[in-house]
Write a protein that holds these residues in place. Structure first.
Motif, PDB file in Angstrom:
ATOM      1  N   THR A 277       0.834  -1.206   0.000  1.00  0.00           N
ATOM      2  CA  THR A 277       0.000   0.000   0.000  1.00  0.00           C
ATOM      3  C   THR A 277       0.869   1.257   0.000  1.00  0.00           C
ATOM      4  N   ALA A 278       0.442   2.242  -0.769  1.00  0.00           N
ATOM      5  CA  ALA A 278       1.204   3.485  -0.898  1.00  0.00           C
ATOM      6  C   ALA A 278       1.122   4.324   0.376  1.00  0.00           C
ATOM      7  N   VAL A 283      -5.625   0.348   4.251  1.00  0.00           N
ATOM      8  CA  VAL A 283      -5.802  -1.112   4.249  1.00  0.00           C
ATOM      9  C   VAL A 283      -7.069  -1.413   5.036  1.00  0.00           C
ATOM     10  N   ILE A 284      -7.973  -2.207   4.454  1.00  0.00           N
ATOM     11  CA  ILE A 284      -9.149  -2.659   5.198  1.00  0.00           C
ATOM     12  C   ILE A 284      -8.999  -4.155   5.440  1.00  0.00           C
ATOM     13  N   PHE A 285      -9.052  -4.547   6.706  1.00  0.00           N
ATOM     14  CA  PHE A 285      -8.932  -5.951   7.063  1.00  0.00           C
ATOM     15  C   PHE A 285     -10.325  -6.531   7.304  1.00  0.00           C
ATOM     16  N   MET A 308      -5.228   1.990   8.698  1.00  0.00           N
ATOM     17  CA  MET A 308      -5.650   0.589   8.775  1.00  0.00           C
ATOM     18  C   MET A 308      -7.027   0.517   9.428  1.00  0.00           C
ATOM     19  N   ILE A 309      -7.971  -0.120   8.719  1.00  0.00           N
ATOM     20  CA  ILE A 309      -9.362  -0.139   9.132  1.00  0.00           C
ATOM     21  C   ILE A 309      -9.781  -1.553   9.535  1.00  0.00           C
ATOM     22  N   VAL A 310     -10.462  -1.639  10.664  1.00  0.00           N
ATOM     23  CA  VAL A 310     -11.081  -2.898  11.077  1.00  0.00           C
ATOM     24  C   VAL A 310     -12.373  -3.044  10.271  1.00  0.00           C
TER      25      VAL A 310
END
Lengths: 343, 343
Positions: A277-278, A283-285, A308-310
């Motif tokens: 990722t830039a 980022v979505i997990f 970073m997303i839950v």
């Protein structure tokens, strides 16, 4: 009398807990002003829960059925105490409190999109029509929805197994669409792009304006399933647990990603997702195998300024959005139908 | 020769791993074009790591020292194999590769802000000046920084223990500031507001434009520490593991929150943080005790449309921002000094 929107008034023990954390719920069929009572026709047990029960009883369906009845009777909900998981249910709306915000009417055929682990449930037919050998449980009984529960009307134009499979993962494409729209012409990478949630995310990303969509799959057979659908501009065969390999594969295919979506339930994908990722990307997990500490410490250790997303399974309108993708995108529909046919 | 920015060229085994996941790193003192070599003066062992070693050896300092030397010698880094944690180091820049992007010059006194678990390290004095009884380890040796490492110059105007304590948690206020700015006049709730990262987050939130800041603390003594500082508009004494109590306390104090920040290392705060947050709001989890699945399934079960963020300890400029808050906010500085004095 109005209930608590999240249902704490139905918790019998321990007092003050949320329904999901509770040991036991109150299944009184009399509803509060903001509740809905549903006549249950079918339970879909969570796969992990059913597997645990089947293995425990060595495939003895009668014993599995007896244990499900015992759990529901003891807890007032189908909440497997070993796996901690539940499932969903299908039924028909029987009574609607005048203050219910769910927009349901008596007679609506619905599926619940909140877990059975927090849904008051009473079984009235001893599950007599179920052999205890499948996750799909024909049942007669009733369930209670709270003010903040989520239920979706079953569509008339799609087979029920397909609709249920789509609704089971409908949070992922909805959240994907929201985050794609936050970027201008983004590159979107979906790890696990050939899966159910992954294929929906690819379709949602393109519709929301992704400039380029990349799917990561673990082996050639998955790539051959996905490539003909055209859902991804490029399909990368790569082990997502190998951070450097993933970073390099994504970079060579037009990356790094502005948005990376992790849809595979495999541990150890955090580092690769971050590295692919830039700076300034997201980022979505969605994977339940995600380690919070691996993500937090991994990004810090890589000096990676990424958000970073839950993956939250609830986004307003999520079921409609996902069902619409399946209706309008032959590629997604084909993948789902193939996976349903494979069992 | 230029290295890989995240240091994979220093990994001896397993090949292809990232330095943090590696069993063993290469401590060759000859640096690549984008690397920096630092003369080490002090290691600060991670508290969990030091505690494990001290307990294992029953307080025998010589045995603790011997094991630290053995770990560093075997692994080429101070990466406790039991706790998985490391710490940070203080030293002086000894050599800077001409392609290093870190902005350091020979002679700069720095602290590393990436973990010792991924930093190549060689000890050259057998830790002869350390009694093995404290987390602070006087040491002579060298360490290597990669292209994407993070190091901060130690300020001249603050005592070193204070500066290190601030830099240790500097990611939290920086990320808080960024997310506060995404809302208009938001209400910000900080769970664990009297702690080090919590107090910095309160100060950062106010400076970034929060309309109202609420701190949640577990008991009256913490409230009495925090209230005189004026960092929070209101201090709530509440058990953050009780979701309904937290929701109701925050609502009564001007909530729900637009932004909720979890800074306490206590398990079970996910549900309360979600319930205390408004629709469309954001929760940032900085606690390493956060459960990914509890957050993801909790939000879905509560039909809560909130954005949940994994607290990333790296935000560009984070050390300067946090040090500036301590310089300019007497309340924050007082809390830090008091905690340092209490050991």
């Amino acid at each position: 009398m109005t209930g608590d929107p999240v249902g704490t008034h139905r918790v019998l023990e321990p007092l003050g807990a949320l329904p999901q954390a509770a040991e036991r719920l109150d299944t009184d069929p009399a509803i509060r002003d903001d509740e809905v009572r549903v006549r249950v026709q079918r339970l879909n047990l969570d796969a992990a829960s059913f597997r645990q029960l089947a293995e425990k009883h060595g495939g003895d369906g009668a014993a599995v059925r007896a244990e499900v009845l015992e759990i529901v009777s003891n807890r007032g909900k189908m909440h497997n105490p070993v796996t901690g998981s539940g499932g969903m249910l299908v039924g028909t709306v029987e009574e609607v409190g005048e203050g219910s915000p769910l927009g349901l009417a008596v007679g609506d055929r619905i599926a619940t999109l909140v877990s059975l682990t927090l849904t008051p449930l009473a079984i009235e037919d001893d599950l007599a029509s179920w052999d205890g050998l499948t996750e799909q449980v024909p049942a007669d009984g009733y369930a209670i929805l709270f003010g903040r529960s989520i239920a979706a009307k079953l569509p008339d134009d799609l087979p029920m197994p397909l609709a249920l499979a789509v609704m089971d993962v409908c949070g992922a494409p909805a959240l994907t669409e929201r985050h794609v729209r936050r970027y201008d012409d983004p590159v979107v990478v979906v790890i696990g792009g050939a899966g159910k949630s992954g294929s929906l995310c690819l379709a949602a990303a393109r519709r929301a304006g992704a400039r380029r969509t990349l799917a990561v799959v673990p082996h050639r057979a998955e790539a051959e399933l996905l490539e003909p659908t055209g859902l991804a501009d490029q399909v990368l065969v790569c082990d997502a647990r190998d951070p450097v390999a993933l970073r390099d594969a994504v970079a060579a295919a037009g990356g790094p990603a502005d948005l990376t979506i992790v849809c595979v339930d495999v541990p150890g994908c955090e580092g690769g997702a971050i590295l692919a990722t830039a700076v300034g990307g997201t980022v979505i997990f969605f994977s339940m195998a995600t380690s919070f500490t691996a993500a937090a410490l991994g990004a810090e250790g890589l000096a990676a300024d990424v958000t970073m997303i839950v993956g939250n399974g609830y986004v307003p309108g999520h079921a409609d959005l996902a069902l619409d993708l399946v209706r309008t995108d032959a590629g997604v529909r084909g993948l789902f139908e193939r996976r349903l046919a494979d069992g």
